[in-house]
Design a protein around this motif. Structure first.
Motif, PDB file in Angstrom:
ATOM      1  N   ALA A   1       0.832  -1.073   0.037  1.00 36.48           N
ATOM      2  CA  ALA A   1      -0.060  -0.098   0.029  1.00 36.48           C
ATOM      3  C   ALA A   1       0.883   1.336  -0.163  1.00 36.48           C
ATOM      4  O   ALA A   1       0.246   2.175  -0.469  1.00 36.48           O
ATOM      5  N   PHE A   2       2.113   1.160   0.559  1.00 35.06           N
ATOM      6  CA  PHE A   2       2.872   2.330   0.720  1.00 35.06           C
ATOM      7  C   PHE A   2       4.115   2.273  -0.227  1.00 35.06           C
ATOM      8  O   PHE A   2       4.734   1.223  -0.586  1.00 35.06           O
ATOM      9  N   LEU A   3       4.710   3.508  -0.893  1.00 33.39           N
ATOM     10  CA  LEU A   3       5.627   3.504  -1.721  1.00 33.39           C
ATOM     11  C   LEU A   3       6.540   4.792  -1.326  1.00 33.39           C
ATOM     12  O   LEU A   3       6.074   5.661  -0.932  1.00 33.39           O
ATOM     13  N   ALA A   4       7.985   4.374  -1.218  1.00 34.07           N
ATOM     14  CA  ALA A   4       8.849   5.365  -0.876  1.00 34.07           C
ATOM     15  C   ALA A   4       9.170   6.306  -2.294  1.00 34.07           C
ATOM     16  O   ALA A   4       9.744   5.664  -3.151  1.00 34.07           O
ATOM     17  N   THR A   5       9.083   7.404  -2.526  1.00 34.86           N
ATOM     18  CA  THR A   5       9.189   8.133  -3.729  1.00 34.86           C
ATOM     19  C   THR A   5      10.025   9.214  -3.548  1.00 34.86           C
ATOM     20  O   THR A   5      10.297  10.099  -4.526  1.00 34.86           O
ATOM     21  N   ALA A   6      11.030   9.153  -2.526  1.00 35.52           N
ATOM     22  CA  ALA A   6      12.122  10.281  -2.619  1.00 35.52           C
ATOM     23  C   ALA A   6      13.111  10.061  -3.805  1.00 35.52           C
ATOM     24  O   ALA A   6      13.555   9.260  -4.106  1.00 35.52           O
ATOM     25  N   ARG A   7      13.412  11.282  -4.411  1.00 30.81           N
ATOM     26  CA  ARG A   7      14.265  11.407  -5.439  1.00 30.81           C
ATOM     27  C   ARG A   7      15.730  11.307  -4.953  1.00 30.81           C
ATOM     28  O   ARG A   7      16.655  11.171  -5.890  1.00 30.81           O
ATOM     29  N   THR A   8      16.029  11.669  -3.672  1.00 35.68           N
ATOM     30  CA  THR A   8      17.424  11.691  -3.171  1.00 35.68           C
ATOM     31  C   THR A   8      17.192  10.660  -2.080  1.00 35.68           C
ATOM     32  O   THR A   8      16.277  10.422  -1.570  1.00 35.68           O
ATOM     33  N   PRO A   9      18.478  10.233  -1.712  1.00 43.41           N
ATOM     34  CA  PRO A   9      18.686   9.173  -0.273  1.00 43.41           C
ATOM     35  C   PRO A   9      17.946   9.558   0.838  1.00 43.41           C
ATOM     36  O   PRO A   9      18.060  11.087   1.243  1.00 43.41           O
ATOM     37  N   LEU A  10      17.111   8.908   1.311  1.00 43.75           N
ATOM     38  CA  LEU A  10      16.327   9.457   2.685  1.00 43.75           C
ATOM     39  C   LEU A  10      17.363   9.181   3.620  1.00 43.75           C
ATOM     40  O   LEU A  10      18.427   8.562   3.876  1.00 43.75           O
ATOM     41  N   PRO A  11      17.119   9.927   4.843  1.00 43.94           N
ATOM     42  CA  PRO A  11      17.843   9.875   6.028  1.00 43.94           C
ATOM     43  C   PRO A  11      17.930   8.486   6.939  1.00 43.94           C
ATOM     44  O   PRO A  11      17.141   7.776   6.403  1.00 43.94           O
ATOM     45  N   ALA A  12      18.852   8.323   7.364  1.00 38.75           N
ATOM     46  CA  ALA A  12      19.030   6.963   7.920  1.00 38.75           C
ATOM     47  C   ALA A  12      18.242   6.519   8.976  1.00 38.75           C
ATOM     48  O   ALA A  12      17.854   5.318   9.320  1.00 38.75           O
ATOM     49  N   HIS A  13      17.776   7.614   9.907  1.00 41.69           N
ATOM     50  CA  HIS A  13      16.629   7.284  11.114  1.00 41.69           C
ATOM     51  C   HIS A  13      15.363   8.299  10.686  1.00 41.69           C
ATOM     52  O   HIS A  13      15.520   9.435  10.972  1.00 41.69           O
ATOM     53  N   LEU A  14      14.224   7.551  10.524  1.00 44.49           N
ATOM     54  CA  LEU A  14      13.131   8.226  10.403  1.00 44.49           C
ATOM     55  C   LEU A  14      12.289   7.855  11.534  1.00 44.49           C
ATOM     56  O   LEU A  14      12.066   6.667  12.165  1.00 44.49           O
ATOM     57  N   ALA A  15      11.303   8.853  11.714  1.00 52.62           N
ATOM     58  CA  ALA A  15      10.175   8.227  12.748  1.00 52.62           C
ATOM     59  C   ALA A  15       8.812   8.590  12.093  1.00 52.62           C
ATOM     60  O   ALA A  15       8.632   9.720  11.378  1.00 52.62           O
TER      61      ALA A  15
ATOM     62  N   ALA B   1       6.704   1.524   7.376  1.00 51.22           N
ATOM     63  CA  ALA B   1       8.016   1.083   7.852  1.00 51.22           C
ATOM     64  C   ALA B   1       8.544   0.228   6.721  1.00 51.22           C
ATOM     65  O   ALA B   1       9.910   0.407   6.377  1.00 51.22           O
ATOM     66  N   THR B   2       8.003  -0.788   6.289  1.00 50.05           N
ATOM     67  CA  THR B   2       8.574  -1.867   5.315  1.00 50.05           C
ATOM     68  C   THR B   2       9.049  -1.100   3.936  1.00 50.05           C
ATOM     69  O   THR B   2       9.992  -1.098   3.344  1.00 50.05           O
ATOM     70  N   ALA B   3       8.200  -0.091   3.591  1.00 48.51           N
ATOM     71  CA  ALA B   3       8.595   0.408   2.357  1.00 48.51           C
ATOM     72  C   ALA B   3       9.533   1.682   2.532  1.00 48.51           C
ATOM     73  O   ALA B   3      10.394   1.514   1.541  1.00 48.51           O
ATOM     74  N   LEU B   4       9.870   2.085   3.601  1.00 46.95           N
ATOM     75  CA  LEU B   4      10.798   3.100   4.021  1.00 46.95           C
ATOM     76  C   LEU B   4      12.159   2.204   3.989  1.00 46.95           C
ATOM     77  O   LEU B   4      13.293   2.628   3.650  1.00 46.95           O
ATOM     78  N   ARG B   5      12.107   1.036   4.704  1.00 49.00           N
ATOM     79  CA  ARG B   5      13.286  -0.027   4.762  1.00 49.00           C
ATOM     80  C   ARG B   5      13.839  -0.217   3.482  1.00 49.00           C
ATOM     81  O   ARG B   5      15.192  -0.122   3.231  1.00 49.00           O
ATOM     82  N   ARG B   6      12.867  -0.796   2.455  1.00 45.97           N
ATOM     83  CA  ARG B   6      13.126  -1.046   1.115  1.00 45.97           C
ATOM     84  C   ARG B   6      13.992   0.097   0.350  1.00 45.97           C
ATOM     85  O   ARG B   6      14.488  -0.263  -0.654  1.00 45.97           O
ATOM     86  N   ALA B   7      13.646   1.299   0.918  1.00 47.02           N
ATOM     87  CA  ALA B   7      14.129   2.273   0.131  1.00 47.02           C
ATOM     88  C   ALA B   7      15.583   2.695   0.831  1.00 47.02           C
ATOM     89  O   ALA B   7      16.161   3.797   0.214  1.00 47.02           O
ATOM     90  N   GLY B   8      16.072   1.996   1.752  1.00 47.93           N
ATOM     91  CA  GLY B   8      17.273   2.310   2.218  1.00 47.93           C
ATOM     92  C   GLY B   8      17.584   2.707   3.625  1.00 47.93           C
ATOM     93  O   GLY B   8      18.422   3.136   4.145  1.00 47.93           O
ATOM     94  N   VAL B   9      16.147   2.953   4.065  1.00 49.97           N
ATOM     95  CA  VAL B   9      16.385   3.737   5.754  1.00 49.97           C
ATOM     96  C   VAL B   9      16.805   2.714   6.605  1.00 49.97           C
ATOM     97  O   VAL B   9      16.116   1.447   6.672  1.00 49.97           O
TER      98      VAL B   9
END
Length: 242
Positions: A192-206, A222-230
């Motif tokens: 249901a969720f997709l990380a769409t940032a065009r630049t690398p995301l920060p290492a630690h998000l809440a 959270a799974t979508a963000l982890r797959r995006a490299g968080v």
């Protein structure tokens, strides 16, 4: 739509005219309408009834009888979320204020609750940025605002943490979680969720959300963000349903 930007401007909650009004007139409690205390829209009596969540599982915020620890379920099956923190149990009067924010455009209630969240989370490890759990664009158009964003915006401002908007989207419409049981909630949110940032995301998000029940929504986000490299994703929610 590039991201879950609220269609209702923040002026009714954060505008200069509201701050001026609070200086000129004593605020009223949003729960009982008596005089507020310390410049807040909450009186001393109602503040004393707030169901603060003092001891809970560090991974899923499930209430625990003693000090903070990790519950048995999270020890057996560790969640994607590194830590989950809830300011309150979902009880009186929070169970009255949150629906007013979520369904009745009571943005003042959201501002009050965000202030309580900032108080509860001030001592936590600081993430690099906050992300409000987004609504699907179709639901956002119907509602006109995202209640999670209405909590995240003042929370980020008070704690001095950047707020990322548009980096996470709800890629498909889903059935309302309140209508489903635990297993159905999990299936409902797959992909249901997709990380769409065009630049690398920060290492630690809440992630910031209003209410946590089974945690399926937060886990999917959270799974979508982890797959995006968080590297680490936490969850900060206003209230936890026991």
């Amino acid at each position: 739509m590039s991201g879950p930007v609220n269609q209702i401007l923040p002026a009714p909650v954060d505008g200069w005219w509201r701050r001026l009004l609070l200086r000129l007139s004593h605020p009223r409690c949003l729960v009982c309408r008596e005089a507020g205390d310390d410049g807040r829209e909450l009186c001393t009596r109602c503040a004393a009834t707030l169901p603060w969540l003092r001891a809970a599982c560090l991974r899923c915020a499930l209430p625990l009888p003693g000090a903070e620890a990790t519950c048995g379920h999270c020890l057996r099956r560790p969640p994607v979320l590194a830590e989950t923190h809830a300011a309150f149990l979902y009880g009186t009067p929070v169970d009255r204020l949150l629906p007013r924010l979520k369904f009745h455009r009571d943005l003042a209630a959201g501002h009050l609750l965000a202030g309580c969240m900032a108080e509860a989370f001030a001592g936590l490890p600081r993430p690099d940025a906050l992300i409000a759990v987004p609504l699907h664009p179709a639901r956002l158009r119907r509602r006109g605002y995202d209640q999670a964003l209405e909590l995240a915006r003042p929370l980020a401002h008070t704690l001095g943490i950047p707020l990322l908007q548009g980096a996470l989207v709800r890629a498909r419409a889903t059935t309302a979680q309140s209508r489903l049981d635990a297993a159905q909630r999990k299936r409902n949110l797959r992909g249901a969720f997709l990380a769409t940032a065009r630049t690398p995301l920060p290492a630690h998000l809440a992630l910031v959300d209003d209410v946590m029940t089974t945690g399926a929504t937060l886990q999917a986000a959270a799974t979508a963000l982890r797959r995006a490299g968080v590297a680490r994703v936490d969850a900060w929610v206003c209230a936890r349903v026991p």
